[in-house]
Design a protein around this motif. Structure first.
Motif, PDB file in Angstrom:
ATOM      1  N   THR A 248      -8.963  -8.550  -5.559  1.00 41.28           N
ATOM      2  CA  THR A 248      -8.076  -9.246  -4.753  1.00 41.28           C
ATOM      3  C   THR A 248      -7.167  -8.264  -3.854  1.00 41.28           C
ATOM      4  O   THR A 248      -6.330  -8.797  -3.006  1.00 41.28           O
ATOM      5  N   MET A 249      -6.985  -7.134  -4.551  1.00 40.93           N
ATOM      6  CA  MET A 249      -5.928  -6.193  -3.728  1.00 40.93           C
ATOM      7  C   MET A 249      -6.691  -6.027  -2.153  1.00 40.93           C
ATOM      8  O   MET A 249      -7.553  -5.785  -1.930  1.00 40.93           O
ATOM      9  N   ASP A 250      -5.422  -5.768  -1.573  1.00 35.66           N
ATOM     10  CA  ASP A 250      -5.681  -5.244  -0.268  1.00 35.66           C
ATOM     11  C   ASP A 250      -5.811  -3.697  -0.132  1.00 35.66           C
ATOM     12  O   ASP A 250      -4.622  -2.974   0.226  1.00 35.66           O
ATOM     13  N   TRP A 251      -6.864  -3.342  -0.266  1.00 35.29           N
ATOM     14  CA  TRP A 251      -6.741  -1.712  -0.381  1.00 35.29           C
ATOM     15  C   TRP A 251      -6.595  -0.876   0.830  1.00 35.29           C
ATOM     16  O   TRP A 251      -6.297   0.292   0.838  1.00 35.29           O
ATOM     17  N   SER A 252      -6.479  -1.610   2.118  1.00 37.83           N
ATOM     18  CA  SER A 252      -6.308  -1.014   3.253  1.00 37.83           C
ATOM     19  C   SER A 252      -4.961  -0.999   3.596  1.00 37.83           C
ATOM     20  O   SER A 252      -4.319  -0.195   4.573  1.00 37.83           O
ATOM     21  N   LYS A 253      -3.863  -1.504   2.631  1.00 39.10           N
ATOM     22  CA  LYS A 253      -2.383  -1.310   2.838  1.00 39.10           C
ATOM     23  C   LYS A 253      -1.853  -0.106   2.870  1.00 39.10           C
ATOM     24  O   LYS A 253      -0.795   0.316   3.661  1.00 39.10           O
ATOM     25  N   TYR A 254      -2.447   1.194   1.844  1.00 37.89           N
ATOM     26  CA  TYR A 254      -2.227   2.534   1.936  1.00 37.89           C
ATOM     27  C   TYR A 254      -3.483   3.352   1.853  1.00 37.89           C
ATOM     28  O   TYR A 254      -4.525   2.744   1.381  1.00 37.89           O
ATOM     29  N   ASP A 255      -3.321   4.573   2.302  1.00 36.46           N
ATOM     30  CA  ASP A 255      -4.216   5.399   2.103  1.00 36.46           C
ATOM     31  C   ASP A 255      -4.259   6.030   0.239  1.00 36.46           C
ATOM     32  O   ASP A 255      -3.142   5.519  -0.280  1.00 36.46           O
ATOM     33  N   LEU A 256      -5.053   6.715  -0.104  1.00 35.98           N
ATOM     34  CA  LEU A 256      -5.167   7.200  -1.445  1.00 35.98           C
ATOM     35  C   LEU A 256      -3.837   7.970  -2.044  1.00 35.98           C
ATOM     36  O   LEU A 256      -3.031   7.452  -2.785  1.00 35.98           O
ATOM     37  N   PRO A 257      -3.282   8.658  -1.000  1.00 34.44           N
ATOM     38  CA  PRO A 257      -2.040   9.323  -1.348  1.00 34.44           C
ATOM     39  C   PRO A 257      -0.770   8.257  -1.404  1.00 34.44           C
ATOM     40  O   PRO A 257      -0.019   8.657  -2.193  1.00 34.44           O
TER      41      PRO A 257
ATOM     42  N   THR B  41      10.616   3.672  -1.330  1.00 33.30           N
ATOM     43  CA  THR B  41      11.012   2.394  -2.147  1.00 33.30           C
ATOM     44  C   THR B  41       9.735   1.828  -2.574  1.00 33.30           C
ATOM     45  O   THR B  41       8.634   2.134  -1.879  1.00 33.30           O
ATOM     46  N   CYS B  42       9.652   1.388  -3.663  1.00 33.69           N
ATOM     47  CA  CYS B  42       8.544   0.840  -4.208  1.00 33.69           C
ATOM     48  C   CYS B  42       8.336  -0.581  -3.636  1.00 33.69           C
ATOM     49  O   CYS B  42       8.932  -1.736  -3.346  1.00 33.69           O
ATOM     50  N   ASP B  43       7.101  -0.634  -2.834  1.00 30.79           N
ATOM     51  CA  ASP B  43       6.575  -1.804  -2.079  1.00 30.79           C
ATOM     52  C   ASP B  43       5.494  -2.166  -2.525  1.00 30.79           C
ATOM     53  O   ASP B  43       4.505  -3.163  -1.924  1.00 30.79           O
ATOM     54  N   ILE B  44       5.186  -2.217  -3.875  1.00 32.08           N
ATOM     55  CA  ILE B  44       3.698  -2.550  -4.482  1.00 32.08           C
ATOM     56  C   ILE B  44       4.306  -3.673  -5.491  1.00 32.08           C
ATOM     57  O   ILE B  44       5.190  -3.471  -6.120  1.00 32.08           O
ATOM     58  N   THR B  45       3.296  -4.518  -6.115  1.00 36.77           N
ATOM     59  CA  THR B  45       3.542  -5.474  -7.183  1.00 36.77           C
ATOM     60  C   THR B  45       3.232  -4.523  -8.299  1.00 36.77           C
ATOM     61  O   THR B  45       2.465  -3.629  -8.347  1.00 36.77           O
ATOM     62  N   ASP B  46       3.649  -5.245  -9.422  1.00 39.91           N
ATOM     63  CA  ASP B  46       3.308  -4.870 -10.983  1.00 39.91           C
ATOM     64  C   ASP B  46       1.918  -4.869 -11.027  1.00 39.91           C
ATOM     65  O   ASP B  46       1.175  -3.938 -11.522  1.00 39.91           O
ATOM     66  N   ASN B  47       0.939  -5.836 -10.373  1.00 39.50           N
ATOM     67  CA  ASN B  47      -0.633  -5.552 -10.609  1.00 39.50           C
ATOM     68  C   ASN B  47      -1.119  -4.561  -9.924  1.00 39.50           C
ATOM     69  O   ASN B  47      -2.237  -4.035 -10.122  1.00 39.50           O
ATOM     70  N   GLU B  48      -0.563  -4.325  -8.632  1.00 33.96           N
ATOM     71  CA  GLU B  48      -1.361  -3.343  -7.852  1.00 33.96           C
ATOM     72  C   GLU B  48      -0.814  -1.923  -8.398  1.00 33.96           C
ATOM     73  O   GLU B  48      -1.716  -1.056  -8.412  1.00 33.96           O
ATOM     74  N   ALA B  49       0.294  -1.720  -9.172  1.00 36.27           N
ATOM     75  CA  ALA B  49       0.631  -0.506  -9.582  1.00 36.27           C
ATOM     76  C   ALA B  49      -0.460  -0.270 -11.007  1.00 36.27           C
ATOM     77  O   ALA B  49      -0.847   0.681 -11.240  1.00 36.27           O
TER      78      ALA B  49
END
Length: 162
Positions: A10-19, A80-88
């Protein structure tokens, strides 16, 4: 029948690159360090990883640790943290799967440098050790990122970026 999807799907993996994902996971860990009482699963996994040290290497590490007089400096983080607990947790799971799925000491070293760089926000100079130059640390990070990208090709990674 209910179609339950895993958080990885369900994650939007295009939100960030790997780093970017790794850095965001580090920001998440720093933001919740005081709010959770449980241990960091990455740190626990690295301790459990089967890394074989010779007696000489072990003695060298202990001596280096005991002689270290410089106290860690507290630094302010610009990210700053811009991800959810589930994404982390999903990002942690990716790294944990690589760590737990190998007996390769080289791969474990690469993952240790990835964790130090992105999760613990270490600078390149802080990654330098008596056995590793800054350039070696950069190569280790690149190798670790390549392993993660090959294993998880759905996460964007621009080759040659660290």
């Amino acid at each position: 029948m209910i179609d339950k999807k895993h958080v990885m799907q369900t994650m939007d993996w295009s939100k960030y690159d790997l780093p970017g994902w790794l850095s965001q996971c580090g920001a998440w860990q720093r933001s919740c360090r005081n709010s959770y009482r449980s241990s960091n699963p990455i740190a626990v996994a690295m301790k459990k990883a089967k890394v074989r040290l010779s007696k000489a290497q072990r003695a060298k590490l202990i001596a280096y640790y005991l002689c270290e007089e410089e106290q860690p400096k507290i630094k302010r983080h610009k990210m700053t943290c811009d991800i959810t607990d589930n994404e982390a947790r999903a990002i942690q799971r990716l790294v944990l799967d690589v760590i737990n799925g190998t007996d390769s000491e080289a791969l474990l070293d690469w993952m240790q440098v990835i964790i130090s760089r992105y999760f613990n926000d270490r600078s390149w100079s802080q990654l330098e050790t008596p056995d590793r130059t800054v350039m070696d640390a950069k190569y280790d990070v690149r190798c670790g990122l390549a392993v993660l990208h090959v294993r998880y090709p759905f996460i964007q990674y621009v080759k040659g970026t660290v």
